[in-house]
Design an enzyme around this catalytic site. Structure first.
Site, PDB file in Angstrom:
ATOM      1  N   GLN A 124       0.854  -1.244   0.598  1.00 38.38           N
ATOM      2  CA  GLN A 124       0.285   0.023  -0.138  1.00 38.38           C
ATOM      3  C   GLN A 124       0.996   1.580   0.044  1.00 38.38           C
ATOM      4  O   GLN A 124       1.200   1.203   0.720  1.00 38.38           O
ATOM      5  CB  GLN A 124      -0.688  -0.285   0.883  1.00 38.38           C
ATOM      6  CG  GLN A 124      -2.204   1.105   1.139  1.00 38.38           C
ATOM      7  CD  GLN A 124      -2.285   1.153   2.330  1.00 38.38           C
ATOM      8  OE1 GLN A 124      -1.490   1.512   3.626  1.00 38.38           O
ATOM      9  NE2 GLN A 124      -3.898   1.055   3.176  1.00 38.38           N
ATOM     10  N   GLY A 125       0.374   2.063  -0.758  1.00 31.10           N
ATOM     11  CA  GLY A 125       2.236   3.592  -1.290  1.00 31.10           C
ATOM     12  C   GLY A 125       0.563   4.353  -1.222  1.00 31.10           C
ATOM     13  O   GLY A 125       0.314   5.245  -1.955  1.00 31.10           O
ATOM     14  N   TYR A 126       0.633   4.389   0.396  1.00 33.66           N
ATOM     15  CA  TYR A 126      -0.593   6.027   0.435  1.00 33.66           C
ATOM     16  C   TYR A 126      -0.010   6.772   1.770  1.00 33.66           C
ATOM     17  O   TYR A 126       0.329   8.087   1.019  1.00 33.66           O
ATOM     18  CB  TYR A 126      -1.766   5.482   1.815  1.00 33.66           C
ATOM     19  CG  TYR A 126      -3.029   4.728   1.025  1.00 33.66           C
ATOM     20  CD1 TYR A 126      -2.856   4.046  -0.270  1.00 33.66           C
ATOM     21  CD2 TYR A 126      -4.067   5.181   2.063  1.00 33.66           C
ATOM     22  CE1 TYR A 126      -3.925   3.938  -0.846  1.00 33.66           C
ATOM     23  CE2 TYR A 126      -4.646   4.630   1.344  1.00 33.66           C
ATOM     24  CZ  TYR A 126      -4.936   3.805   0.159  1.00 33.66           C
ATOM     25  OH  TYR A 126      -6.395   3.358  -0.504  1.00 33.66           O
ATOM     26  N   SER A 127       1.085   6.552   2.491  1.00 34.57           N
ATOM     27  CA  SER A 127       1.991   7.624   2.969  1.00 34.57           C
ATOM     28  C   SER A 127       2.816   8.275   2.507  1.00 34.57           C
ATOM     29  O   SER A 127       3.209   6.941   1.873  1.00 34.57           O
ATOM     30  CB  SER A 127       2.699   7.080   4.923  1.00 34.57           C
ATOM     31  OG  SER A 127       1.292   6.468   5.748  1.00 34.57           O
ATOM     32  N   SER A 159       4.724  -0.872   4.186  1.00 38.46           N
ATOM     33  CA  SER A 159       4.751  -2.128   4.683  1.00 38.46           C
ATOM     34  C   SER A 159       5.044  -3.590   2.987  1.00 38.46           C
ATOM     35  O   SER A 159       4.715  -3.219   2.052  1.00 38.46           O
ATOM     36  CB  SER A 159       4.303  -2.708   5.482  1.00 38.46           C
ATOM     37  OG  SER A 159       3.844  -1.970   6.363  1.00 38.46           O
ATOM     38  N   GLU A 242     -11.514  -1.140   6.362  1.00 38.12           N
ATOM     39  CA  GLU A 242     -10.074  -1.728   6.972  1.00 38.12           C
ATOM     40  C   GLU A 242     -10.370  -1.748   8.771  1.00 38.12           C
ATOM     41  O   GLU A 242      -9.836  -2.580   9.441  1.00 38.12           O
ATOM     42  CB  GLU A 242      -8.783  -0.823   7.006  1.00 38.12           C
ATOM     43  CG  GLU A 242      -7.662  -0.993   6.720  1.00 38.12           C
ATOM     44  CD  GLU A 242      -6.078  -0.201   6.963  1.00 38.12           C
ATOM     45  OE1 GLU A 242      -6.662   1.099   6.216  1.00 38.12           O
ATOM     46  OE2 GLU A 242      -5.139  -0.773   7.130  1.00 38.12           O
ATOM     47  N   GLU A 381      -4.474   9.222  18.210  1.00 35.17           N
ATOM     48  CA  GLU A 381      -5.593  10.417  18.107  1.00 35.17           C
ATOM     49  C   GLU A 381      -6.264  10.522  16.765  1.00 35.17           C
ATOM     50  O   GLU A 381      -7.393  11.240  17.367  1.00 35.17           O
ATOM     51  CB  GLU A 381      -4.390  11.164  18.043  1.00 35.17           C
ATOM     52  CG  GLU A 381      -3.358  11.427  19.721  1.00 35.17           C
ATOM     53  CD  GLU A 381      -2.501  10.328  18.966  1.00 35.17           C
ATOM     54  OE1 GLU A 381      -1.961   9.704  18.357  1.00 35.17           O
ATOM     55  OE2 GLU A 381      -1.946  10.009  20.902  1.00 35.17           O
TER      56      GLU A 381
HETATM   57  C1  LIG Z   1       4.476  -0.426  11.094  1.00 34.62           C
HETATM   58  C2  LIG Z   1       3.029   0.692  10.403  1.00 34.62           C
HETATM   59  C3  LIG Z   1       3.454   0.005   9.059  1.00 34.62           C
HETATM   60  C4  LIG Z   1       2.934   1.292   8.260  1.00 34.62           C
HETATM   61  N1  LIG Z   1       2.408   0.719   6.993  1.00 34.62           N
HETATM   62  C5  LIG Z   1       1.901   1.268   5.885  1.00 34.62           C
HETATM   63  C6  LIG Z   1       2.136   0.985   4.561  1.00 34.62           C
HETATM   64  O1  LIG Z   1       1.724   0.064   4.217  1.00 34.62           O
HETATM   65  N2  LIG Z   1       1.609   2.008   3.612  1.00 34.62           N
HETATM   66  C7  LIG Z   1       1.103   3.584   3.590  1.00 34.62           C
HETATM   67  O2  LIG Z   1       0.778   4.154   3.106  1.00 34.62           O
HETATM   68  N3  LIG Z   1       1.586   3.671   5.201  1.00 34.62           N
HETATM   69  C8  LIG Z   1       1.554   2.523   6.363  1.00 34.62           C
HETATM   70  N4  LIG Z   1       2.207   3.251   7.468  1.00 34.62           N
HETATM   71  C9  LIG Z   1       2.129   4.598   8.032  1.00 34.62           C
HETATM   72  C10 LIG Z   1       0.642   4.880   8.863  1.00 34.62           C
HETATM   73  O3  LIG Z   1      -0.061   4.960   8.381  1.00 34.62           O
HETATM   74  C11 LIG Z   1       1.092   6.282   9.440  1.00 34.62           C
HETATM   75  O4  LIG Z   1       2.395   6.527  10.115  1.00 34.62           O
HETATM   76  C12 LIG Z   1       0.119   7.383   9.971  1.00 34.62           C
HETATM   77  O5  LIG Z   1      -1.444   7.397   9.638  1.00 34.62           O
HETATM   78  C13 LIG Z   1       0.699   8.938  10.869  1.00 34.62           C
HETATM   79  O6  LIG Z   1       0.694   9.154   9.726  1.00 34.62           O
HETATM   80  P1  LIG Z   1       2.377   9.885  10.308  1.00 34.62           P
HETATM   81  O7  LIG Z   1       3.674   8.849  10.663  1.00 34.62           O
HETATM   82  O8  LIG Z   1       2.870  10.923   9.227  1.00 34.62           O
HETATM   83  O9  LIG Z   1       2.645  11.157  11.358  1.00 34.62           O
HETATM   84  P2  LIG Z   1       1.598  11.686  11.849  1.00 34.62           P
HETATM   85  O10 LIG Z   1       0.130  11.932  10.678  1.00 34.62           O
HETATM   86  O11 LIG Z   1       2.150  12.842  11.574  1.00 34.62           O
HETATM   87  O12 LIG Z   1       1.902  11.987  13.290  1.00 34.62           O
HETATM   88  C14 LIG Z   1       1.897  12.200  14.243  1.00 34.62           C
HETATM   89  C15 LIG Z   1       1.127  12.665  15.843  1.00 34.62           C
HETATM   90  O13 LIG Z   1       0.730  13.670  15.521  1.00 34.62           O
HETATM   91  C16 LIG Z   1      -0.753  13.132  15.994  1.00 34.62           C
HETATM   92  N5  LIG Z   1      -2.129  14.311  14.887  1.00 34.62           N
HETATM   93  C17 LIG Z   1      -1.749  13.968  13.620  1.00 34.62           C
HETATM   94  N6  LIG Z   1      -2.748  14.323  12.875  1.00 34.62           N
HETATM   95  C18 LIG Z   1      -3.643  14.758  14.510  1.00 34.62           C
HETATM   96  C19 LIG Z   1      -5.601  15.691  14.623  1.00 34.62           C
HETATM   97  N7  LIG Z   1      -5.889  16.339  13.369  1.00 34.62           N
HETATM   98  N8  LIG Z   1      -5.544  15.287  16.316  1.00 34.62           N
HETATM   99  C20 LIG Z   1      -4.465  14.865  17.088  1.00 34.62           C
HETATM  100  N9  LIG Z   1      -3.453  14.510  16.865  1.00 34.62           N
HETATM  101  C21 LIG Z   1      -2.803  14.194  15.619  1.00 34.62           C
HETATM  102  C22 LIG Z   1      -1.048  12.022  15.891  1.00 34.62           C
HETATM  103  O14 LIG Z   1      -1.719  10.942  16.317  1.00 34.62           O
HETATM  104  C23 LIG Z   1       0.914  11.464  15.709  1.00 34.62           C
HETATM  105  O15 LIG Z   1       0.827  11.067  17.336  1.00 34.62           O
HETATM  106  C24 LIG Z   1       2.914   2.426   8.204  1.00 34.62           C
HETATM  107  C25 LIG Z   1       3.473   2.579   9.592  1.00 34.62           C
HETATM  108  C26 LIG Z   1       3.781   1.992  10.171  1.00 34.62           C
HETATM  109  C27 LIG Z   1       4.239   2.364  11.833  1.00 34.62           C
END
Ligand SMILES: Cc1cc2nc3c(=O)[nH]c(=O)nc-3n(C[C@H](O)[C@H](O)[C@H](O)COP(=O)(O)OP(=O)(O)OC[C@H]3O[C@@H](n4cnc5c(N)ncnc54)[C@H](O)[C@@H]3O)c2cc1C
Length: 394
Positions: A124-127, A159, A242, A381
């Site tokens: 999944q290439g979202y983030s 992942s 999901e 959060e």
């Molecule tokens: C092990 C692992 C596997 C993953 N696999 C994939 C994958 O296969 N494909 C993919 O696309 N992504 C994947 N991800 C990414 C995952 O979806 C993101 O890490 C997640 O959505 C959080 O985004 P971020 O890391 O940019 O953190 P941020 O969004 O920058 O968040 C940083 C902090 O701010 C808080 N925060 C952010 N916005 C708000 C808000 N509006 N209100 C309150 N608090 C907030 C968050 O809760 C967090 O504590 C994976 C992540 C991990 C750790």
């Protein structure tokens, strides 16, 4: 009068299948809590495919079982209890249903059979850096050039990208209007020139997440899912499904049992010799009560989903509760193992796949891996925001 269980025969069929068809060495592997890779997933998927159970969540017309959610829960519960591996979710649980709902006939014919038999593996290439919780801020661009899109940008935390054949990815096809409106969903073969996958080292020493760089990557327009600019609709469809996964709670229940076995093995002949035993046992019983609560919550969510009344807050609450509970349970395992053992592990460079199974060591790896549970798939959060919006209109 005793009530008749309409699923009794089905349960028995599942039990028999799990007992007879899942190879013993695979069960041992799952029991050891090692990281399941493509190889283990594939062996189990082939068995399920041969039995006609490859896709518990798909309609019969496309090779699925057509099971209702209650049957899907029983399947997860009985296979988890028997130490069968889970199924790999990115194809079956994520992009498969999206292709079924939004895809063209050609896309269904091309992609679905290979998800079913486990021969094609998806990521999944979202983030992106700067677009995680706020996914709609993504910047990876897709410019139309004849009958291709040309992709440039970067994905992160992808992942399994290192072992995937295909990536479903959200890209920006327009910068006009609302940021959600310019997003499209594309299916990208991972062997396309211009794709570079770089591992992200993680504290657990398991290679699961990556950066994916896209430099002038040419993707045929026929790999666009839905209309151009409708990617956000597809992404929401996927995320809604999901959150309610029937698999999480049964796996948690099995983990809690394993931790209990570990604790009992450590108890020794004289309980007084392990002063922390009763403290750990109390924490474990509380966690097990949490698992029972999560099971009730999941079963009622399943009923509501089957009646079309499930509120977003309930599946978010389940995701929030189960990810925190998984950290609690594995935290007890870490305390059973003790600080010296944990320190040795953190200093080590990785897991030797040839080494004998060491349940304790693998549980500690799992502890480190589970730190990501409250982040991946939507942070705690963000789940709390969904719950607050749903309940209080905040
Ligand atoms: C092990 C692992 C596997 C993953 N696999 C994939 C994958 O296969 N494909 C993919 O696309 N992504 C994947 N991800 C990414 C995952 O979806 C993101 O890490 C997640 O959505 C959080 O985004 P971020 O890391 O940019 O953190 P941020 O969004 O920058 O968040 C940083 C902090 O701010 C808080 N925060 C952010 N916005 C708000 C808000 N509006 N209100 C309150 N608090 C907030 C968050 O809760 C967090 O504590 C994976 C992540 C991990 C750790």
């Amino acid at each position: 009068m005793t009530s008749i269980d309409p699923y009794a025969a089905f349960r028995e069929e599942l039990r028999q299948f799990a007992a007879e068809q899942c190879p013993e060495d695979l069960k041992r592997f799952v029991r050891s809590n090692r990281k399941i890779t493509r190889n283990e997933y594939r062996i189990w998927q082939e068995k399920l495919f041969a039995r006609g159970w490859a896709a518990p969540n798909w309609p019969v017309a496309h090779g699925g079982t057509g099971w209702d959610l209650q049957q899907r829960y029983l399947f997860e519960e009985i296979t988890a209890q028997a130490d069968c591996p889970p199924q790999y979710h990115h194809g079956l649980g994520h992009i498969g249903p999206v292709i079924l709902h939004f895809g063209t006939e050609a896309q269904k014919e091309r992609f679905l059979p290979r998800i079913l038999d486990g021969s094609e593996w998806w990521c999944q290439g979202y983030s992106e850096p700067g677009a995680g919780s706020d996914l709609a801020s993504l910047k990876t661009s897709a410019r139309r050039d004849g009958d291709h899109y040309v992709l440039n940008g970067q994905k992160i935390w992808t992942s399994h990208a290192q072992e995937a054949d295909m990536m479903y990815t959200l890209v920006r096809t327009s910068s006009e209007g609302r940021k959600q409106a310019g997003i499209s969903l594309l299916l990208v073969p991972m062997n396309t020139p211009g794709i570079e996958v770089r591992p992200i080292p993680t504290i657990d020493h398991w290679h699961h997440v990556n950066e994916v760089f896209l430099n002038d990557v040419r993707v045929p327009c026929e790999n666009l899912v839905g209309a151009e600019g409708e990617g956000w609709k597809c992404a929401k469809f996927l995320l809604d499904r999901e959150r309610l996964s029937p698999a999480t709670v049964p796996r948690l229940a099995r983990l809690a049992e394993q931790v209990e076995e570990l604790l009992m093995a450590r108890r020794g002949a004289d309980p007084a010799a392990s002063p922390s035993f009763h403290v750990l046992l109390e924490r474990l019983y509380l966690a097990q009560a949490g698992v029972k609560g999560a099971r009730e919550m999941l079963l009622s969510a399943i009923q509501e989903e089957m009646q079309g009344t499930l509120a977003a807050s309930k599946s978010s609450a389940l995701k929030l509760f189960c990810s925190e509970l998984s950290q609690q349970i594995i935290g007890i395992a870490l305390d059973i193992a003790g600080p010296a053992h944990a320190a040795r592990l953190v200093a080590s460079t990785g897991v030797d796949a040839e080494q004998d199974v060491d349940l304790e060591r693998e549980l500690v790896h799992t502890y480190l891996f589970y730190r990501s549970r409250t982040i991946a798939g939507g942070t705690s959060e963000v789940q709390k925001n969904v719950i607050a919006r749903d309940l209080f209109g905040a």
